[in-house]
Write an enzyme that holds these catalytic residues in place. Structure first.
Site, short mmCIF file in Angstrom:
data_model
loop_
_atom_site.label_atom_id
_atom_site.label_comp_id
_atom_site.label_asym_id
_atom_site.label_seq_id
_atom_site.Cartn_x
_atom_site.Cartn_y
_atom_site.Cartn_z
N PHE A 7 0.87 -1.20 -0.16
CA PHE A 7 -0.12 -0.13 0.08
C PHE A 7 1.16 1.15 0.00
O PHE A 7 2.13 1.39 0.62
CB PHE A 7 -0.75 -0.10 1.28
CG PHE A 7 -2.17 -1.04 1.24
CD1 PHE A 7 -3.27 -0.52 0.85
CD2 PHE A 7 -1.65 -2.11 1.60
CE1 PHE A 7 -4.48 -1.49 0.91
CE2 PHE A 7 -2.87 -3.23 1.88
CZ PHE A 7 -4.03 -2.72 1.30
N ASP A 8 0.30 2.13 -0.73
CA ASP A 8 0.83 3.62 -0.55
C ASP A 8 0.07 4.30 0.67
O ASP A 8 -0.74 3.56 1.42
CB ASP A 8 0.39 4.52 -1.66
CG ASP A 8 0.89 5.93 -1.55
OD1 ASP A 8 1.93 6.20 -1.00
OD2 ASP A 8 -0.06 6.81 -1.57
N MET A 9 0.76 5.22 1.30
CA MET A 9 0.12 5.82 2.58
C MET A 9 -0.87 6.92 2.52
O MET A 9 -2.11 6.64 2.67
CB MET A 9 1.16 6.10 3.67
CG MET A 9 0.47 6.42 4.92
SD MET A 9 1.72 6.85 6.22
CE MET A 9 2.48 8.28 5.67
#
Length: 218
Positions: A7-9
């Protein structure tokens, strides 16, 4: 396809991009900078080193780049302190489902390690990630592939068997270049057509993304 996902944040786990825009505007106003929307848009998804290079190129070598970036961070957390850091719809449910179903879960964020740790601990999400790769661990951040390659290496998976969840053009380009299958969950900025064609699947929120991933096991 292995059961692995990175995941990106910002903009994926947290509804934080809007807060960053506000923080940039506040910090820019103190220096008398012109409208900063284009600047922020260019920098979304990039790590601190690349942002510094861009700011110096845009505003000149005398620009107080380090002070400006620190002021943006201070303004960001001032807003978060008073308003909170909202999570994206379906975040915790998806992360819990992935954990329960024995997925390898990683994070690849252009934010610094200190920022990522603070945001994840504040929201009690740290325990869901087997690896957390941050922008200060690499020389060039997104759209270069290094951050996703490192995340996959840490998870012990090959990129072509892993999903990436992204919301920005720089993130899509980075994950695609690394060889991951990009799940796009839109946030503030619509990617241009040449970036859209790199996306594996698009879902309006993480709720629909979870339903898709759950359906793979059926």
């Amino acid at each position: 396809m292995t059961k692995s996902i990175v995941f990106d944040m910002d903009g994926v786990l947290f509804d934080s991009e809007r807060i960053y825009y506000r923080a940039w505007h506040r910090a820019g106003k103190k220096l008398g900078l012109p409208e900063t929307d284009d600047c922020v848009t260019h920098c979304v998804g990039r790590n601190g080193s690349d942002i510094r290079d861009y700011l110096l190129e845009s505003y000149g070598p005398q620009f107080p780049v380090n002070d400006f970036i620190e002021d943006i961070k201070a303004e960001f957390y001032e807003i978060v302190k008073s308003e909170g850091l909202p999570q994206k719809t379906g975040v915790r449910e998806l992360l819990e489902w992935l954990t329960e179903n024995h997925w390898k879960v990683g994070l690849a964020t252009s934010s610094t390690g200190k920022t990522a740790e603070r945001n994840l601990e504040m929201s009690c999400l740290s325990q869901y990630f087997k690896t957390i790769v941050t922008g200060d661990m690499i020389r060039h951040g997104k759209p270069d592939p290094d951050i996703y390659l490192l995340a996959c290496s840490n998870l012990g998976v090959t990129p072509d068997g892993c999903y990436a969840v992204e919301d920005s053009s720089n993130g899509i380009l980075s994950a695609y270049a690394a060889g991951l299958n990009v799940i796009f969950v839109p946030d503030m900025i619509k990617p241009p057509p040449e970036v859209e064609r790199l996306i594996f699947r698009t879902f309006p929120s993480l709720v629909e993304a979870k339903a898709y991933l759950a359906g793979l096991a059926d």
